[in-house]
Design a protein around this motif. Structure first.
Motif, PDB file in Angstrom:
ATOM      1  N   GLU A  47       0.831  -1.198   0.000  1.00 41.19           N
ATOM      2  CA  GLU A  47       0.000   0.000   0.000  1.00 41.19           C
ATOM      3  C   GLU A  47       0.871   1.257   0.000  1.00 41.19           C
ATOM      4  OE1 GLU A  47      -2.740  -0.139   3.216  1.00 41.19           O
ATOM      5  OE2 GLU A  47      -3.814  -1.902   2.476  1.00 41.19           O
ATOM      6  N   ASN A  48       0.245   2.370  -0.336  1.00 40.66           N
ATOM      7  CA  ASN A  48       0.917   3.682  -0.330  1.00 40.66           C
ATOM      8  C   ASN A  48       2.087   3.748  -1.306  1.00 40.66           C
ATOM      9  OD1 ASN A  48      -0.801   4.364   1.864  1.00 40.66           O
ATOM     10  ND2 ASN A  48       0.649   3.395   3.268  1.00 40.66           N
ATOM     11  N   THR A  49       1.974   3.035  -2.420  1.00 39.69           N
ATOM     12  CA  THR A  49       3.046   3.070  -3.418  1.00 39.69           C
ATOM     13  C   THR A  49       2.472   3.344  -4.803  1.00 39.69           C
ATOM     14  OG1 THR A  49       2.925   0.678  -3.823  1.00 39.69           O
ATOM     15  CG2 THR A  49       4.494   1.434  -2.162  1.00 39.69           C
ATOM     16  N   THR A  50       3.321   3.889  -5.648  1.00 39.81           N
ATOM     17  CA  THR A  50       2.978   4.121  -7.047  1.00 39.81           C
ATOM     18  C   THR A  50       4.125   3.612  -7.905  1.00 39.81           C
ATOM     19  OG1 THR A  50       1.669   6.086  -6.566  1.00 39.81           O
ATOM     20  CG2 THR A  50       2.492   5.865  -8.814  1.00 39.81           C
ATOM     21  N   ALA A  51       3.801   2.908  -8.973  1.00 42.08           N
ATOM     22  CA  ALA A  51       4.814   2.466  -9.930  1.00 42.08           C
ATOM     23  C   ALA A  51       4.761   3.370 -11.153  1.00 42.08           C
ATOM     24  CB  ALA A  51       4.560   1.013 -10.339  1.00 42.08           C
ATOM     25  N   THR A  52       5.905   3.763 -11.632  1.00 37.73           N
ATOM     26  CA  THR A  52       5.944   4.613 -12.817  1.00 37.73           C
ATOM     27  C   THR A  52       7.153   4.284 -13.659  1.00 37.73           C
ATOM     28  OG1 THR A  52       5.744   6.913 -13.587  1.00 37.73           O
ATOM     29  CG2 THR A  52       7.287   6.502 -11.802  1.00 37.73           C
ATOM     30  N   GLN A  53       7.081   4.668 -14.923  1.00 36.38           N
ATOM     31  CA  GLN A  53       8.167   4.421 -15.864  1.00 36.38           C
ATOM     32  C   GLN A  53       9.004   5.684 -16.004  1.00 36.38           C
ATOM     33  OE1 GLN A  53       8.572   5.769 -19.177  1.00 36.38           O
ATOM     34  NE2 GLN A  53      10.417   4.575 -19.523  1.00 36.38           N
ATOM     35  N   LEU A  54      10.320   5.506 -16.013  1.00 39.58           N
ATOM     36  CA  LEU A  54      11.213   6.660 -16.127  1.00 39.58           C
ATOM     37  C   LEU A  54      12.545   6.236 -16.711  1.00 39.58           C
ATOM     38  CD1 LEU A  54      11.874   9.682 -15.400  1.00 39.58           C
ATOM     39  CD2 LEU A  54      12.872   8.780 -13.298  1.00 39.58           C
ATOM     40  N   ASP A  55      13.011   6.993 -17.672  1.00 41.48           N
ATOM     41  CA  ASP A  55      14.376   6.872 -18.176  1.00 41.48           C
ATOM     42  C   ASP A  55      15.170   7.989 -17.527  1.00 41.48           C
ATOM     43  OD1 ASP A  55      16.754   6.831 -19.517  1.00 41.48           O
ATOM     44  OD2 ASP A  55      15.900   6.828 -21.532  1.00 41.48           O
ATOM     45  N   VAL A  56      16.042   7.667 -16.575  1.00 41.57           N
ATOM     46  CA  VAL A  56      16.736   8.704 -15.818  1.00 41.57           C
ATOM     47  C   VAL A  56      17.681   9.524 -16.681  1.00 41.57           C
ATOM     48  CG1 VAL A  56      16.579   7.536 -13.595  1.00 41.57           C
ATOM     49  CG2 VAL A  56      18.535   7.083 -15.081  1.00 41.57           C
ATOM     50  N   SER A  57      18.032   9.009 -17.860  1.00 38.69           N
ATOM     51  CA  SER A  57      18.871   9.799 -18.744  1.00 38.69           C
ATOM     52  C   SER A  57      18.093  10.950 -19.393  1.00 38.69           C
ATOM     53  CB  SER A  57      19.482   8.913 -19.834  1.00 38.69           C
ATOM     54  OG  SER A  57      18.472   8.339 -20.645  1.00 38.69           O
ATOM     55  N   ASP A  58      16.764  10.887 -19.302  1.00 34.31           N
ATOM     56  CA  ASP A  58      15.922  11.998 -19.741  1.00 34.31           C
ATOM     57  C   ASP A  58      15.812  12.972 -18.567  1.00 34.31           C
ATOM     58  OD1 ASP A  58      13.890  13.740 -20.437  1.00 34.31           O
ATOM     59  OD2 ASP A  58      12.706  12.219 -21.450  1.00 34.31           O
ATOM     60  N   ILE A  59      16.694  13.957 -18.550  1.00 34.46           N
ATOM     61  CA  ILE A  59      16.804  14.847 -17.396  1.00 34.46           C
ATOM     62  C   ILE A  59      15.509  15.624 -17.161  1.00 34.46           C
ATOM     63  CG2 ILE A  59      18.078  16.797 -16.420  1.00 34.46           C
ATOM     64  CD1 ILE A  59      19.612  14.162 -16.484  1.00 34.46           C
ATOM     65  N   GLY A  60      14.826  15.991 -18.239  1.00 34.73           N
ATOM     66  CA  GLY A  60      13.567  16.714 -18.073  1.00 34.73           C
ATOM     67  C   GLY A  60      12.537  15.895 -17.323  1.00 34.73           C
ATOM     68  N   SER A  61      12.351  14.634 -17.723  1.00 36.56           N
ATOM     69  CA  SER A  61      11.387  13.767 -17.049  1.00 36.56           C
ATOM     70  C   SER A  61      11.825  13.453 -15.624  1.00 36.56           C
ATOM     71  CB  SER A  61      11.217  12.470 -17.849  1.00 36.56           C
ATOM     72  OG  SER A  61      10.727  12.741 -19.139  1.00 36.56           O
ATOM     73  N   LEU A  62      13.126  13.249 -15.443  1.00 36.84           N
ATOM     74  CA  LEU A  62      13.643  13.009 -14.100  1.00 36.84           C
ATOM     75  C   LEU A  62      13.360  14.208 -13.202  1.00 36.84           C
ATOM     76  CD1 LEU A  62      15.359  11.378 -12.054  1.00 36.84           C
ATOM     77  CD2 LEU A  62      17.387  12.460 -13.048  1.00 36.84           C
TER      78      LEU A  62
END
Length: 994
Positions: free
Chosen positions: A617-632
């Motif tokens: 509980e109390n968690t969210t899963a999300t997709q992220l490419d950390v090399s995309d500095i804007g999204s990070l």
């Protein structure tokens, strides 16, 4: 640029095409050619005029306009046909304005990248010329570099590529160098010289074409590199003055650069391209230690592991790696070669990188490696490159100039037509479908399909775009009444490379979703390949679990938030700890109605993050490419603390984002120079970057500083400090001759056994050579663990801990060691394949074992691993080392119900003033893996993940006032952290002996 008139219109030709190609205009039925003027081309304007071309800036009469790179948007004329490298067929976000302009102006677009021959290879490319020029330029610099190191070589006489009037003249100069090597040889002090070439494409072929002129040379397989390296060691030992008449080349591919993280899995190229996060880099262990020169020719994307990082290079240099330089022809700045952080010019093609202090220099003198990173190498052979490109293109011009409908074109050109008269051709109708459904990488909602009740994640890999299977897949989804969002799309650079798309597919009911899945499965089976017919797999499919979709705005909920980057084994214990706070841990909680912590787990692939937080509980899963500095940055801005459980090479970039946004950060990794350099910036921003908050490093710091500070508070002096740590199988699971098991690839552990070590014992500094490390093993008996037969080996550099802990001047012994079980002598020899006197005798005779007892243990291990079996070498194993690793992965893996174990033991001997007795303080941590609700958690994951989570908790509660890049050495960290660890069930056994 140039233009030629036909019955239908005119054609514009690009500057690299030579005038000789224009002489074919009659045969090509081109009546008029217009060339844009330029003073920088290798072929000047007069040469074009001599063969009947017009020179003009005005292209308004041109019907077909041909170029190399994308034109500026304002240059695109309406109702024309264009041919160039557009980089639009993959729906690349940055090039969509160009495609929109083309459609708006009713333009027809032909893309050279899509013109492919029957062999699947691109017809129009400059790669071979880049490879040829790049290696010649590097050999030129290599001669200068060796001279700065004190060695004269024949390479000194070679010039750069552009210094020669033709490719033939440059090759003749290389042959002259080869003749000198064949006659006079090379200094033994720099030999053997080994060139490593990455990749097998056009660039690599051009490089090898030049290298093969350097006779005498020998190409060797990757597994032979250690044997060649032995010759270097022998040469150093003998201080030979003999000359060497031999060069070595080694071509490596992705299977030599990475290995699967799952020890039961072998390398699979299609799987690697689809899921690179499942593979760990090994190039720095298998290849780089033996290379004199690395020539980088391979295709690389940010999602793949780097070929060579700064940290890896630093470690290689410290261990005496013979690497002199890197010729990065791919010129991916900050890419596969991390320290290549800038491109260079033809005039100044080299820089020198010194990994010891992370510094860059423009000269050849000094420590480090030289790097070449010129991004316009084909222009050094501009005549030949222009002739090559022009010869091919001139054969295509008649069709391109006269076409009225794409259907009239030959198939190889029809496939290259992205748009015709302002409309996308049928093959490329997927582009707007993909654009319109692309998910923002930092979404505000976790459900990407709020209009559909059920969804699943569909992963497609294979020839999605070159064979246009992506169209068929999208048609299946939409025809059935489903919808989709594009989560991720990675397209291979060449037709040999696999592409990968990840789609979130939704439907109103499970029956419709099942129908879609069945149809997609049939499509995959149809194109799945026939091994008997040796047909290549064109499409592979993976289906995730079906979720019932509900609108979820948990990321926007109130209360503190922690972002965890990475969804590996360590992540789940950290997420569980934080998401369950304060229910399972009330430390620092005055108000029992305090807000719960919300945890966001971000991974390169959505499904990995979802599997990690499943049931928490109390968690969210999300997709992220950390090399995309804007999204990070978008995601970091939504939280209070970031925990990075990614590889060390990512930490500095993440830390810079945290500093900019004034967010605290925690890692379990060692502080390297790139992180240390950020300390002042973090202090200035009022940010804490808490590193080394895991097990080792981590809990070892907490235990050590508590014992040392308590002793100092009583005026005590530390006489000796010893620390032992090991990740081992539980005693019950230590049921093989080596009493060890792997939950990861064994290669790293095997190579680590060759690392040298240094420590201080009774005032004397002891150095242990890596080759003698195991001979230095000593037995350890712990009173709390009488049944354990343990031994320890010195662990790298123990002396730096004297500085960290402030005991260098007072302690006469500072020793850190790695624990392992003694060999399992109780294991029945028959269970391992039986006794073998002959094999024992052979090992003793060969000098592999110093006595018969060790030889017998060795035979037991050989038998257990099946290395004596008469069986075929497994596919994918190219060396004896690979075979051993593969057998260890198979036969030394943890069983379903087997547990691992973590053991950490400290001993601190304290001398007190005024005749007080000397005390020996001991602290021991023993933790076993757990199985709860059918889910297993390793002891290693617990003892790394929970300390990292505790660090985040302390930062959330403002318990840590120290700013900058720090380790958990201060009382404000280690006192509460140890208390929270114990309340979480990770207990320390402490005892004092007098």
């Amino acid at each position: 640029m140039g233009s030629a008139a036909t019955e239908e219109g005119t054609i514009n030709s690009f500057p690299l095409c030579s005038p000789s190609a224009r002489r074919r205009k009659n045969r090509a039925q081109v009546n008029r050619i217009i060339v844009q003027p330029s003073t920088k081309r290798i072929h000047h304007d007069a040469q074009y005029e001599d063969v009947g071309c017009e020179i003009s800036e005005d292209l308004s009469e041109c019907g077909l306009i041909i170029g190399i790179k994308q034109p500026k948007l304002q240059m695109i004329l309406p109702d024309r046909a264009y041919a160039f490298f557009s980089h639009t067929h993959k729906a690349q976000k940055e090039n969509m304005p160009l495609l929109d302009k083309i459609l708006e102006e009713r333009v027809s677009l032909f893309d050279y990248e899509l013109i492919v021959g029957d062999d699947g290879k691109r017809s129009l490319a400059f790669g071979k010329f880049a490879g040829r020029a790049g290696l010649i330029d590097f050999l030129h610099g290599l001669g200068q570099r060796y001279l700065s190191l004190g060695y004269s070589t024949p390479f000194l006489s070679l010039g750069q590529s552009h210094m020669y009037p033709s490719l033939a003249a440059a090759k003749a100069a290389v042959i002259a160098v080869a003749e000198e090597i064949a006659t006079f040889g090379l200094p033994s002090g720099i030999c053997p010289i080994v060139f490593v070439f990455t990749g097998v494409g056009n660039v690599s072929q051009g490089v090898q074409e030049i290298f093969k002129l350097l006779l005498p040379h020998t190409f060797v397989d990757a597994e032979k590199l250690p044997e060649i390296s032995q010759a270097r060691n022998l040469s150093k030992q003998s201080q030979s003055t003999k000359r060497v008449f031999q060069l070595y080349g080694c071509v490596v591919t992705s299977r030599d650069m990475v290995s699967h993280k799952d020890p039961t899995r072998q390398f699979d190229k299609a799987d690697y391209y689809a899921h690179p996060e499942h593979y760990a880099p090994v190039f720095h262990e298998r290849i780089a230690p033996y290379a004199s020169v690395i020539v980088n020719c391979m295709y690389w994307e940010k999602r793949f592991p780097p070929l060579l990082s700064m940290d890896q290079l630093q470690q290689l240099m410290e261990t005496g790696c013979p690497l002199v330089g890197v010729c990065d022809i791919t010129c991916d700045i900050g890419g596969s070669i991390e320290f290549v952080n800038k491109s260079t010019s033809i005039e100044r093609p080299f820089f020198r990188y010194d990994p010891s202090n992370n510094s860059y220099h423009d000269d050849m003198e000094g420590a480090g490696v030289i790097c070449l990173a010129v991004d316009i190498l084909p222009t050094e052979f501009s005549k030949e490159a222009s002739q090559h490109f022009g010869n091919i293109l001139s054969k295509l011009v008649p069709s391109l100039a006269s076409v009225k409908q794409p259907a009239e074109l030959p198939s190889y050109l029809r496939r290259a037509c992205i748009a015709h008269a302002g409309r996308l051709t049928p093959l490329y109708e997927y582009i707007p479908r993909m654009r319109n459904t692309t998910i923002d990488l930092a979404p505000t909602k976790t459900n990407p399909l709020p209009d559909k009740k059920y969804s699943t994640l569909v992963s497609l890999s294979g020839h999605l775009f070159d064979k246009f299977l992506i169209n068929e897949a999208l048609d299946i989804i939409e025809t059935a009444g489903g919808s989709f969002h594009l989560v991720r799309c990675e397209v291979g650079q060449s037709m040999d490379d696999m592409s990968y798309s990840e789609l979130e597919v939704g439907a109103d009911d499970t029956a419709t979703l099942d129908k879609i899945i069945d149809s997609l499965t049939s499509l995959a089976n149809e194109h799945g390949g026939d091994h008997n017919a040796r047909k290549q797999t064109e499409l592979a499919l993976k289906i995730g679990k079906v979720n019932e979709c509900e609108t979820d705005d948990t990321v926007d909920k109130g209360g503190p938030k922690v972002l965890i980057l990475g969804a590996g084994r360590v992540c789940r214990p950290a997420a569980e700890f934080l998401a369950s706070y304060p229910a399972i841990c009330t430390y620092g909680v005055d108000d029992h109605n305090a807000d719960q912590i919300h945890v966001i787990v971000a991974s390169l692939y959505q499904k990995d993050a979802e599997e990690t937080v499943d049931g928490i509980e109390n968690t969210t899963a999300t997709q992220l490419d950390v090399s995309d500095i804007g999204s990070l940055s978008d995601l970091v801005s939504q939280v209070e603390v970031v925990i990075s459980l990614l590889p060390t090479s990512f930490h500095a970039a993440i830390a810079r984002v945290c500093i900019e946004l004034k967010k605290h950060m925690v890692t379990a990794s060692y502080v390297d120079e790139s992180m240390s350099n950020l300390s002042q910036a973090a202090k200035g921003a009022g940010v804490t970057i808490l590193c080394e908050m895991g097990l080792d490093p981590g809990i070892d710091h907490l235990m050590s500083m508590k014992m040392i500070d308590e002793a100092h508070a009583r005026k005590g002096k530390i006489k000796a400090f010893t620390s032992y740590c090991g990740g081992l199988p539980s005693p019950a699971a230590a049921n093989n001759p080596l009493a060890y098991k792997f939950s990861w690839n064994p290669a790293g552990a095997l190579r680590a056994g060759k690392n040298p070590a240094v420590y201080k014992f009774l005032g004397e500094t002891i150095h242990v050579d890596g080759h003698n490390l195991f001979e230095s093993a000593k037995r350890l008996r712990l009173p709390e663990l009488p049944a354990f037969a343990l031994e320890h080996l010195p662990n790298r550099n123990s002396l730096i801990y004297g500085e960290l802990y402030g005991i260098s001047k007072e302690a006469s012994t500072i020793y850190r060691a790695t624990l392992r079980y003694e060999a399992n002598t109780d294991l029945d020899i028959e269970a391992c394949g039986g006794y073998d006197d002959e094999m024992i005798a052979r090992l003793s005779k060969l000098g592999c074992c110093r006595d018969k007892e060790i030889a017998a243990k060795t035979v037991k291990t050989i038998k257990f691993l099946g290395l004596h079996d008469e069986t075929q070498i497994p596919k994918g194993c190219s060396s004896a080392f690979d075979v051993i690793c593969q057998r260890m992965e198979q036969r030394m893996a943890y069983g379903h119900n087997e547990q691992d174990m973590v053991l950490l033991h400290h001993e601190v001997e304290v001398e007190y003033p005024d005749g007080q007795p000397t005390e020996k303080h001991q602290a021991t941590l023993l933790e076993f893996g757990k199985v709860e609700n059918g889910r297993s958690t390793t002891a290693m994951a617990l003892t790394v993940g929970i300390p990292a989570a505790i660090g985040a908790l302390l930062l959330l509660q403002n318990k840590v006032q120290t700013k900058g890049v720090i380790r958990p050495l201060q009382p404000e960290i280690y006192i509460p952290a140890l208390e929270i660890l114990e309340s979480s069930g990770i207990k320390l056994i402490e005892r004092v002996e007098i």
